[in-house]
Write a protein that holds these residues in place. Structure first.
Motif, mmCIF file in Angstrom:
data_model
loop_
_atom_site.group_PDB
_atom_site.id
_atom_site.type_symbol
_atom_site.label_atom_id
_atom_site.label_comp_id
_atom_site.label_asym_id
_atom_site.label_seq_id
_atom_site.Cartn_x
_atom_site.Cartn_y
_atom_site.Cartn_z
ATOM 1 N N LEU A 62 0.760 -1.238 0.079
ATOM 2 C CA LEU A 62 -0.068 0.025 -0.005
ATOM 3 C C LEU A 62 0.840 1.372 0.112
ATOM 4 N N TYR B 175 -5.782 -2.378 -10.794
ATOM 5 C CA TYR B 175 -5.756 -3.440 -9.762
ATOM 6 C C TYR B 175 -6.736 -4.484 -10.258
ATOM 7 N N MET C 134 0.391 -7.493 5.599
ATOM 8 C CA MET C 134 0.347 -5.876 5.844
ATOM 9 C C MET C 134 0.719 -5.670 7.636
ATOM 10 N N LYS D 298 -16.272 -13.336 13.693
ATOM 11 C CA LYS D 298 -16.025 -12.979 12.420
ATOM 12 C C LYS D 298 -16.963 -12.357 11.662
ATOM 13 N N SER E 200 -11.217 -9.894 -0.416
ATOM 14 C CA SER E 200 -10.379 -10.837 0.544
ATOM 15 C C SER E 200 -8.875 -10.377 0.069
ATOM 16 N N SER E 201 -8.765 -10.247 -1.225
ATOM 17 C CA SER E 201 -7.297 -10.047 -1.490
ATOM 18 C C SER E 201 -6.871 -8.652 -1.288
ATOM 19 N N LEU E 202 -7.823 -7.857 -0.856
ATOM 20 C CA LEU E 202 -7.178 -6.378 -0.496
ATOM 21 C C LEU E 202 -6.806 -6.441 0.823
ATOM 22 N N PRO E 203 -5.468 -5.513 0.910
ATOM 23 C CA PRO E 203 -4.895 -5.420 2.419
ATOM 24 C C PRO E 203 -5.761 -4.601 3.544
ATOM 25 N N SER F 171 -5.425 -2.920 5.890
ATOM 26 C CA SER F 171 -5.047 -1.511 6.449
ATOM 27 C C SER F 171 -5.402 -0.526 5.350
ATOM 28 N N LEU F 172 -6.208 -0.946 4.351
ATOM 29 C CA LEU F 172 -6.261 0.192 3.249
ATOM 30 C C LEU F 172 -7.312 1.179 3.704
ATOM 31 N N LEU G 104 -5.404 3.804 5.829
ATOM 32 C CA LEU G 104 -4.968 4.675 4.800
ATOM 33 C C LEU G 104 -5.894 5.734 4.041
#
Lengths: 273, 273, 273, 273
Positions: free
Chosen positions: A176, A238, A273, B43, B114-117, B119-120, B123
């Motif tokens: 990121l 992406y 991360m 979850k 699910s593939s996105l980090p 902590s996006l 940010l």
């Protein structure tokens, strides 16, 4: 420089680099997530790409330097003429291009000489961007406020990109952070185009009023919209790369991956991360 | 915007978000301390809450943007009218809301893809706050000193909150860092209300003298008292949530926890921070 | 405040705290080096010391606040009188003392409530110092340049100390970072005394010329010499504590330590930092 | 000082230190890469070198201080004379030299007293550079713009070097960070020479026009070229030391190293950074 083309050229360079880096960065990240078994990131291919990238950056820098020196009444390599400095603004731009050229050289050296630390190229990128910031800060003496404002925005965005490149140099492998830095590179590219349109309207129409503060207020939000655009570009990139890798992976190596994919992915997403 | 309601609305949004985030953050921390066995943080529940949060943030941003554009003589989506920019301040506010809307979108995307980090979303929060700072810096040209001062305080607090969100993005799982950032969000919310009362007194009484430097000296300490208030809010929240979790835990799962509690807690308290 | 005593009092507080913290910090570090077997740092003793420290800080803050409010024509808790703000400078100082009082409260809470993270007190210290910086920045409107300069130095040193306390909060157990922060606390203490002598000469002699730039040039180096003095204080403290621990250790527990000391110390010295 | 020699002397000191530190740093790095078996970096030799370095730095600082005080009409240790401060600029320079002298003392203490943390010398270096920055900021009141500009550049480069030394203090063993800091030391050295030539042309020719803004624009890029020069110096140093170590290693310990070299080197290059 001091013309529409002189701003559009570095703008295009930054846009091209931004596109390419975002594609490379996303590709690496997605491949790593998908268990890196499919030879998409073999070492020799990676080395060749890095060298090619270095050569492209060097030629961009050379183009820029030669253009500044020899096109449309540049200084023609003469620094001091008839008792005064000769076209220092052109020399300013040359110096900026030169440090980006050093980045290309560092890119190539890092790959070819194995004893050099790999993060040298990040450091040189950060350096090139800081030098750009420094020069832009001492670049606009005595100009109109709008002219100063748009160049300050360039200095701001190159400073932020340099800071992020330095952070990347310190803490590696944060995808990121890398994408954020690339978004600033894209922003810088599109902002160079904006500056070209503001200061040298190509249509031949009336120029902007350079001393009207309303224009600064507009360009402030315009800058933010450019930034949102950089986000859109990276988002589309992406989505496209993810789709590409998944569809190609499914064809090439379907069976053994399919079993491993789900649990692994979840685990990695936390570790990453 | 340009009215009491225009400042009270974002103030309320920030206060609501601050309350909610502090409750969520403290709840997570306390549950983790209490051995996380009691299904408080399952979850799927967590996912639903994140999506709901994203939707709420997006609707807040939409409310703000629509309010700025269409209420009380806003620009009505017209940017350029009769040879000059049309109500740029309104467009400034819209842009700020827009980037907070992006935060909501990122919140939802992080959970669903699910593939996105993960902590996006941190940010994007940091980004939204920095964009707010940047716009506030270019927002108050030609106004009175008190008006400039209160907006600079807004810029300061959003900058600090953005910086802390960025730090959270870099170093995860520091509960105090998160609470500190939330305290700045609360401070921003209550300060928006303060600005509304200073610039547009709702009682119809006499407005503040905008060029008196004594008022700036007072608002300086007033700002600090607002900050102390944010601390009090978080402290009360912490005491309440701790009491709630402990009392509920005691009823639900008394026996096995009771044995483990003391030594574990001590160990974790050192490891945590 | 606005007098010799009003500057000498906080100066003495900072000097006392600086002395005490440096002694505590060096004692901990040296004991850890000397294999911590000799019960110098037992848990209950440590807790009692922390609580005592908290109480002392709170009483210092209360003394300061009461002094500002009730001595020599202070505001007597009246904020707004006869259509204008009443002695805002006194209220400024009260607010600063108040945040240092919060630090004392946090110190006590951290020790007594086991679920609170230990680094909360560092965070509150950092906060108190930043609030001090913020208030000093808006404190000297319309005064003479020398007056502004000495207060800016106070703001600078409290900002740096706050920054270091925040760094300590993020990365724990770096003894040099802690000593560096304490050196700034000592510097702040001795600088408060310097300010008292410059602005309110107690001898009754002629005051300094507050608009002479030569005086600023002198106080610049004077500030550096104060800083060197803080180093000397910490150095002497270090030598004394090391000698004390070593001589006491030698008497108490000579035999088994003597065998282990040399190799251990070397190993630890690398690991420590 | 206030003369050509007064600027050339510190410039030479920084250049000598920069050369020496870059050679030492590269030598350590290359030896570590080449499996550190060949006794190039034995402990006692290292200790002696560090002590020698400390002594050299102290004598440099003493030379500078004595030169400032006693040569060409210096203050002769008199601070206050005939109702006014006596040559404060000379005292400014003395103070800067003094803090670099402290660095030398810390260097020696770190090696001789084993209980002191090793990173103390980095911290003192960072401190000396920050003190230099601070003094240069308050050094140029009432001078011409070009004079102010060249001193601001000195302040900038010493600030950056101090920041990097502080980063090194926090995160140890990053060779690129160290080389970057050294490049700023070299830049400072060569910039001191540049300042000497600009403000006190030794040839006796006409001085530069100190109020011409074109000269500032030129010195901006000149500063960047000096920086590029620092890079070239370090690059040549790196190539030379690598060649030296490799050729010497090949003669001394050829057989057993040859077998291990390739796989190890690759592994380490990733781990290192």
């Amino acid at each position: 420089m001091g013309s529409f083309k002189g701003h559009a050229l570095p703008g295009s360079f930054f846009l091209i680099l931004g596109f390419w880096w975002s594609a490379k960065c996303i590709l690496k990240y997605v491949c790593k997530k998908q268990k890196r078994t499919c030879h998409l990131g073999s070492k020799t291919l990676f080395y060749r790409i890095e060298i090619l990238e270095g050569i492209v950056i060097i030629s961009m820098a050379l183009t820029g330097m030669l253009g500044e020196q020899f096109i449309s009444g540049g200084p023609y390599l003469i620094l001091y003429k008839e008792g005064q400095w000769n076209q220092l603004l052109g020399w300013h731009h040359c110096t900026m291009y030169f440090f980006f050229g050093l980045l290309g050289v560092a890119n190539i050296l890092c790959v070819t000489i194995s004893s050099l630390p790999v993060s040298l190229s990040k450091l040189m990128l950060s350096n090139a961007l800081f030098v750009e910031t420094f020069i832009f800060q001492n670049h606009t003496h005595g100009r109109e406020i709008l002219d100063i404002f748009v160049h300050q925005m360039l200095a701001l965005v190159s400073f932020l990109a340099g800071l992020l490149a330095f952070l990347e140099f310190l803490t590696r492998n944060n995808v990121l952070l890398e994408l954020l830095r690339i978004s600033f590179i894209l922003l810088q590219g599109s902002w160079f185009w904006q500056v070209a349109f503001v200061l040298y309207p190509p249509s031949g129409g009336p120029a902007w009023n350079l001393s009207d503060h309303e224009n600064i207020m507009f360009l402030t939000i315009c800058f933010c919209w450019h930034y949102a655009l950089a986000y859109v570009i990276i988002g589309v990139n992406y989505a496209f790369v993810t789709w590409l890798v998944k569809s190609r992976l499914r064809r090439l190596c379907s069976s053994e991956i399919g079993l491993l994919k789900n649990p692994e992915r979840e685990h990695e997403s936390e570790e990453e991360m």
